[in-house]
Design a protein around this motif. Structure first.
Motif, mmCIF file in Angstrom:
data_model
loop_
_atom_site.group_PDB
_atom_site.id
_atom_site.type_symbol
_atom_site.label_atom_id
_atom_site.label_comp_id
_atom_site.label_asym_id
_atom_site.label_seq_id
_atom_site.Cartn_x
_atom_site.Cartn_y
_atom_site.Cartn_z
ATOM 1 N N LEU A 160 -9.044 1.866 -0.177
ATOM 2 C CA LEU A 160 -7.930 2.577 0.294
ATOM 3 C C LEU A 160 -8.531 4.191 -0.302
ATOM 4 C CD1 LEU A 160 -5.157 0.517 -2.549
ATOM 5 C CD2 LEU A 160 -5.199 0.273 -0.122
ATOM 6 N N GLN A 161 -9.523 4.272 -0.967
ATOM 7 C CA GLN A 161 -9.888 5.937 -0.985
ATOM 8 C C GLN A 161 -10.511 6.373 0.704
ATOM 9 O OE1 GLN A 161 -9.357 7.638 -3.462
ATOM 10 N NE2 GLN A 161 -9.798 9.216 -0.981
ATOM 11 N N GLY A 162 -11.164 5.320 1.794
ATOM 12 C CA GLY A 162 -11.865 5.092 2.836
ATOM 13 C C GLY A 162 -10.749 5.715 4.068
ATOM 14 N N ALA A 163 -9.625 4.760 4.066
ATOM 15 C CA ALA A 163 -8.620 4.978 4.811
ATOM 16 C C ALA A 163 -7.884 5.868 4.410
ATOM 17 C CB ALA A 163 -7.438 3.617 4.348
ATOM 18 N N SER A 164 -7.680 6.347 3.371
ATOM 19 C CA SER A 164 -7.003 7.720 3.103
ATOM 20 C C SER A 164 -7.872 8.826 3.977
ATOM 21 C CB SER A 164 -6.518 7.990 0.908
ATOM 22 O OG SER A 164 -6.302 9.461 0.905
ATOM 23 N N ALA A 182 -1.639 0.510 5.513
ATOM 24 C CA ALA A 182 -0.527 1.594 5.784
ATOM 25 C C ALA A 182 -0.313 2.265 4.861
ATOM 26 C CB ALA A 182 0.359 0.648 6.815
ATOM 27 N N ARG A 183 0.039 2.089 3.914
ATOM 28 C CA ARG A 183 1.277 3.123 2.706
ATOM 29 C C ARG A 183 -0.009 4.455 2.527
ATOM 30 N NH1 ARG A 183 4.156 -0.777 -1.420
ATOM 31 N NH2 ARG A 183 4.911 -2.627 -0.127
ATOM 32 N N LYS A 194 4.234 -11.094 8.657
ATOM 33 C CA LYS A 194 5.347 -10.330 9.293
ATOM 34 C C LYS A 194 6.574 -10.175 7.685
ATOM 35 C CE LYS A 194 5.951 -13.526 12.811
ATOM 36 N NZ LYS A 194 5.634 -14.684 13.935
ATOM 37 N N GLU A 195 5.908 -10.117 6.815
ATOM 38 C CA GLU A 195 6.723 -10.105 5.372
ATOM 39 C C GLU A 195 6.737 -8.316 5.120
ATOM 40 O OE1 GLU A 195 6.595 -12.991 2.903
ATOM 41 O OE2 GLU A 195 7.240 -14.724 4.083
ATOM 42 N N GLN A 196 5.622 -8.123 5.451
ATOM 43 C CA GLN A 196 5.364 -6.454 4.424
ATOM 44 C C GLN A 196 5.851 -5.674 5.146
ATOM 45 O OE1 GLN A 196 2.674 -6.532 2.372
ATOM 46 N NE2 GLN A 196 2.725 -9.246 2.716
ATOM 47 N N LEU A 197 5.739 -4.575 4.061
ATOM 48 C CA LEU A 197 6.582 -3.669 4.822
ATOM 49 C C LEU A 197 6.604 -2.879 5.518
ATOM 50 C CD1 LEU A 197 8.589 -1.801 3.234
ATOM 51 C CD2 LEU A 197 7.409 -0.665 2.535
ATOM 52 N N ASN A 198 4.998 -2.499 6.317
ATOM 53 C CA ASN A 198 5.089 -2.067 6.899
ATOM 54 C C ASN A 198 4.739 -2.815 8.454
ATOM 55 O OD1 ASN A 198 4.911 1.243 6.144
ATOM 56 N ND2 ASN A 198 3.354 0.682 4.820
#
Length: 621
Positions: free
Chosen positions: A391-395, A432-433, A487-491
């Motif tokens: 997540l840090q890499g993505a951010s 994505a978040r 399909k159930e995910q927020l994004n």
């Protein structure tokens, strides 16, 4: 000037005639009549794939440095030319001289992927070389196999005279010297095979006998000639800078898969991912000298005119001098319009800084390979990546301007459960978040997350070589489950899910851990019409099942069956440097989700230290 093997009307009737005419930039030209040894190097796939293979470029250059040898190339004819060659009885020919492959002394076939096995038979048949090694005469070439799939050569054993186990820089010259001496002294084909068998890393399958238990497992695997060694030790090139590497690589006239200069910065990997065969069989890690790399980069770019250079490695981030090398390439060649490609790179501050200099952020995407959705399963496979790091890499990437991310996962890994699978969807959404945490006025449009899953295939010489593989039905059930969770995910609208085909994966699993009984299956499937099995539009699952039924072989025997430590595995006679005891210990640690530190952190005693060099001898182990 030699006459082309194909007439102009035939060339104009097939797709991409440049696949067959040779004369590429930097192609080596010799007088065939002045060569004592003629070696045809083959990649059993279409030209665009084969021309992208670094190993063949290295061997092509290396063998042609010998004054007594002319090394040429051949690739699998595409289906349109295959049909014409059969109809008009045109023999398969080498690109350089356009001479029939059957006239050569050697046919060396690179075995890169299990799904190319029927293409091997295509090459032999179109060349007029008997498909079965036992049927060949003194006039036929020596058919030799190498590459990663040669680490389990048994499914193809009946078709090859020799296999080369390991890296080509070490034994080839000695092998050719033996062939030349045997030829000049009037020795027979069998005489040469016996002499070759004395060389380390050379396996002559015709000199071994296999017996089986009633349950189909191997009872014994023994040499039948005194020259044949009971254990074949892989060959390793330890000095990576005082060795062969092309200064003038071949440049095709049509676009190929890897249309760039490739600079191999190191071999091997310190990471120890338990699913990864390459990470085990290419141990120990060996780096190339940075001055050697700078020199080769300059020579290759000048000799090819290419506009991109790719740094090749299993884990580029682990190359000690990566930062110095990359900044040198940017400073030296960036102003000339040369792009730098950095595959297998961990996404950290350095990587983002480099990529921002060499890529158009608006057009490019970043690649992450978490491999598993949950931390538990990442620990099982020893991936060495935490969710926090991902997540840090993505951010960091999103804050640097990227908004497109590719994620690679595997389904069907050992101990996997539904929570692990759902974790793939959850992690994709969490990434994505991270993007939407950036204030709207600072974003670079919408985020695009492409998550892809492949199906896990247990490979020889990995800790998972004993584990069962999922069935096709299990794979598809997991795929459907994950698709629903995506399909159930927020994004969900920002996430695209891609998947692979289960049928092809199952056949790959059969060949990966198969034995000699599969040679007849491969032969029958080929005769039924199987060819280019790696290409989904030509794969025929029904014909493969017919071939298995004809030979009364259940493919599930090779895939969904768990193996015990005591079982003789078809590849046990090969010593890949990593010991069987180490692999089993890693398998046991995987079941407990225990992490094994990478080689620079702590030596795990895998066995590769015996080769003398690499990280094993840096004084840190």
């Amino acid at each position: 000037m030699r006459k082309l093997a194909l007439s102009d009307d035939i060339l104009l009737s097939v797709e991409k005639p440049a696949r067959y005419i040779g004369n590429e930039i930097n192609m080596i030209k010799k007088n065939p009549s002045e060569a004592d040894i003629r070696f045809c190097m083959c990649f059993p796939d279409v030209y665009e794939i084969g021309m992208s293979h670094l190993g063949i470029q290295i061997l092509y250059d290396m063998l042609n440095l010998r004054e007594d040898t002319y090394c040429e190339r051949v690739y699998s004819p595409w289906v349109d030319l295959d049909r014409v060659m059969r109809e008009k009885n045109i023999p398969l020919f080498a690109l350089e001289s356009q001479d029939p492959v059957k006239e050569f002394d050697f046919l060396g076939i690179t075995l890169q992927y299990e799904m190319c096995y029927t293409n091997v038979l295509q090459i032999l048949e179109l060349s007029g070389i008997p498909i079965y090694a036992a049927d060949r005469s003194e006039e036929d070439p020596i058919v030799m196999g190498g590459g990663p799939c040669a680490y389990n050569p048994e499914p193809l054993a009946d078709f090859f005279d020799l296999f080369y186990i390991g890296e080509g820089e070490t034994v080839y010259n000695e092998l050719l010297d033996i062939y030349k001496e045997n030829k000049s002294s009037g020795g027979t084909r069998k005489d040469f095979l016996k002499k070759a068998s004395r060389l380390p890393g050379i396996y002559a399958p015709g000199f071994y006998q296999v017996t089986y238990h009633e349950d189909g497992t191997i009872a014994s695997f023994e040499p039948t000639e005194e020259e044949a060694s009971p254990v074949i030790l892989k060959q390793v090139q330890m000095d990576m800078s005082d060795t062969y590497y092309p200064k003038k690589p071949l440049v095709p006239y049509i676009k190929v898969t890897q249309d760039r200069v490739v600079l191999e910065i190191q071999r091997g990997c310190i990471r120890g991912c338990r699913f990864c065969q390459a990470g085990m069989i290419y141990r120990p890690i060996r780096e190339r000298n940075i001055e050697f790399l700078k020199q080769r980069a300059d020579e290759m770019l000048r000799s090819t005119g290419q506009e991109e250079i790719s740094l090749s490695s299993l884990s580029s981030s682990d190359y000690t001098h990566l930062q110095e090398l990359v900044y040198y390439l940017i400073d030296e060649f960036g102003s000339r319009g040369v792009n730098i490609s950095l595959p297998s790179l961990r996404i950290d501050a350095f990587a983002l800084d480099v990529m921002s200099k060499v890529q158009d952020i608006k057009k490019s995407s970043l690649t992450f390979a978490p491999e598993a959705g949950s931390q538990r399963l990442r620990d099982v496979i020893n991936k060495g990546l935490t969710e926090e790091v991902i997540l840090q890499g993505a951010s960091d990437a999103f804050h640097s301007g990227w908004n497109r991310v590719k994620l690679y996962f595997m389904l069907g890994q050992p101990t996997e459960n539904l929570e692990d699978i759902e974790g793939i969807a959850v992690l994709s959404d969490l990434i994505a978040r991270e993007y939407y945490k950036i204030p709207k006025d600072q974003r670079n449009g919408k985020v695009s997350i492409v998550a892809s899953t492949s199906f896990f295939v247990p490979k020889p010489f990995t800790p998972f070589q004993w584990t069962r593989m999922n069935s096709a039905e299990e794979f598809l059930d997991k795929q459907r489950f994950l698709n629903q969770k995506m399909k159930e995910q927020l994004n969900s609208k920002s996430i695209k899910y891609n998947w692979h085909e289960a049928e092809v994966t199952m056949l790959e699993g059969v060949f990966a851990r198969g034995d000699r009984k599969l040679s007849k299956v491969i032969y029958d499937a080929y005769k039924l019409g199987c060819l280019y099995d790696a290409w989904s539009e030509y794969y025929r699952d029904d014909l493969w099942h017919e071939a298995f039924r004809k030979n009364q072989i259940d493919p599930d025997f090779y895939t969904v069956r768990e193996r015990e430590y005591e079982e003789i595995l078809p590849w046990d006679f090969i010593d890949c440097g990593v010991t069987k005891r180490f692999l089993w210990k890693e398998y046991e640690r995987a079941k407990e989700a225990e992490i094994t530190p990478n080689c620079r952190m702590k030596c795990s005693g895998c066995g590769a230290k015996r080769f003398g060099g690499g990280v094993c001898y840096e004084g840190q182990a």
